[in-house]
Design a protein around this motif. Structure first.
Motif, PDB file in Angstrom:
ATOM      1  N   ILE A 139      28.288  17.083  -4.118  1.00  0.00           N
ATOM      2  CA  ILE A 139      28.144  17.453  -5.523  1.00  0.00           C
ATOM      3  C   ILE A 139      28.361  16.196  -6.362  1.00  0.00           C
ATOM      4  O   ILE A 139      29.498  15.710  -6.476  1.00  0.00           O
ATOM      5  CB  ILE A 139      29.146  18.549  -5.929  1.00  0.00           C
ATOM      6  CG1 ILE A 139      28.976  19.803  -5.057  1.00  0.00           C
ATOM      7  CG2 ILE A 139      28.980  18.893  -7.402  1.00  0.00           C
ATOM      8  CD1 ILE A 139      27.627  20.449  -5.190  1.00  0.00           C
ATOM      9  N   SER A 198      33.788  24.118   3.109  1.00  0.00           N
ATOM     10  CA  SER A 198      33.144  23.150   2.212  1.00  0.00           C
ATOM     11  C   SER A 198      31.643  23.358   2.106  1.00  0.00           C
ATOM     12  O   SER A 198      30.975  22.735   1.288  1.00  0.00           O
ATOM     13  CB  SER A 198      33.443  21.733   2.680  1.00  0.00           C
ATOM     14  OG  SER A 198      32.883  21.504   3.981  1.00  0.00           O
ATOM     15  N   VAL A 246      29.742  26.515  -2.207  1.00  0.00           N
ATOM     16  CA  VAL A 246      30.064  25.935  -3.515  1.00  0.00           C
ATOM     17  C   VAL A 246      29.884  26.995  -4.590  1.00  0.00           C
ATOM     18  O   VAL A 246      28.848  27.690  -4.618  1.00  0.00           O
ATOM     19  CB  VAL A 246      29.173  24.719  -3.826  1.00  0.00           C
ATOM     20  CG1 VAL A 246      29.507  24.159  -5.197  1.00  0.00           C
ATOM     21  CG2 VAL A 246      29.317  23.664  -2.755  1.00  0.00           C
TER      22      VAL A 246
END
Length: 310
Positions: free
Chosen positions: A55, A18, A21
């Motif tokens: 995000i 994670s 991105v």
């Protein structure tokens, strides 16, 4: 104990994954920390702090279009129906601009609604100051008016109006029919004026041609008359010369020159008989008449002889 270790390993793997991105080309990712704007991620592979950075949104920086369909009312209370195409995009890639795009509106639906209503309101306000007959001819003026009115508003939202195309402008059916009749009558008027001009030109050219023909004919007749006159004068001169010479020769031979006059008299009668259109020639054949004619001819001839001798 083993299960706990597996859990930690799985959690660590999720956290590591994670942390990376991927941002697609043509978009910018907005990152927040605990709901507050932090930074933006450019296209490509990016790293973010796991569990802390989130995000918030992905903003497209490509051009976007939307179709509009709405109604306006002119100054003289005529309904005008518009179909338009709107092209817009993010103003630039500056941080402040991206923050405005990301946080000014709750979502893209609210943005689109505000954008459409703002443009429709600007067009309606302009059309309300114009008469129905002028709207069709002011397509470009309407577009320029909208751009001037909403450019600053869109910039405060982080957007820029690229283009506005008014693809279709129509009126109520009755107004459209009346406009068609006006156009048709104007076309007939223009056609009549063109036909009148063409007829005038034709008549003028015809009159000029007739005038030139008359001038040419008159000049030709004048030249022919002049030539005929010269021919007659030359003929008379030759006749006089011949008669003079014959009279001189007869005088030298001691002959009576009245014979010449008598010959001219008989030749004249012959000429009358051959060229006359009638059937009868009336002549005074008495001795007195002939003597009178002979004396007149002799006096004319003697005058000519005296003039030549003098």
């Amino acid at each position: 104990m083993n299960y706990f270790l597996y859990f930690l390993l799985f959690f660590a793997l999720v956290v590591v994954l994670s942390s990376f991105v991927t941002v697609r080309q043509g978009t910018i990712a907005v990152v927040t920390i605990f709901g507050k704007y932090q930074r933006q991620l450019r296209p490509g592979l990016n790293f973010k702090v796991p569990l802390i950075e989130v995000i918030h949104s992905r903003i497209s920086i490509q051009n976007r279009s939307v179709e509009l369909s709405f109604q306006a009312v002119t100054q003289d209370q005529a309904n005008v129906y518009f179909k338009a195409m709107l092209l817009y995009s993010v103003l630039n890639h500056d941080e402040e601009t991206i923050k405005n795009v990301a946080f000014k509106f709750v979502d893209s639906t609210n943005l689109m609604q505000a954008l459409i209503r703002t443009i429709e309101g600007s067009i309606r306000a302009y059309v309300a100051t114009q008469k129905q007959a002028n709207v069709l001819a002011q397509r470009n003026e309407i577009v320029e008016h909208v751009k001037q009115q909403i450019d600053k508003v869109l910039e405060s939202w982080g957007y820029h109006l690229q283009d506005l195309q008014l693809n279709d402008i129509t009126f109520d059916e009755e107004i459209m029919r009346s406009m068609s009749r006006v156009v048709a009558s104007n076309n007939l008027k223009a056609a009549a004026e063109n036909e009148g001009q063409a007829l005038l030109i034709t008549k003028t050219k015809g009159a000029e041609a007739d005038g030139n023909a008359i001038k040419i004919a008159a000049a030709a007749e004048r030249e022919a008359a002049q030539l005929r006159g010269q021919g007659i004068a030359l003929f008379r001169a030759e006749v006089a010369h011949g008669m003079t010479k014959a009279a001189q020769e007869m005088e030298q031979a001691n002959l009576d020159i009245s014979v010449i006059l008598f010959t001219m008299w008989t030749e004249s009668i012959k000429h009358f008989a051959e060229n006359s259109q009638g059937n009868t020639i009336f002549l005074d054949g008495s001795t007195d008449a002939m003597n009178k004619t002979m004396k007149e001819l002799m006096s004319v001839q003697m005058q000519k002889l005296s003039d030549q001798k003098g």
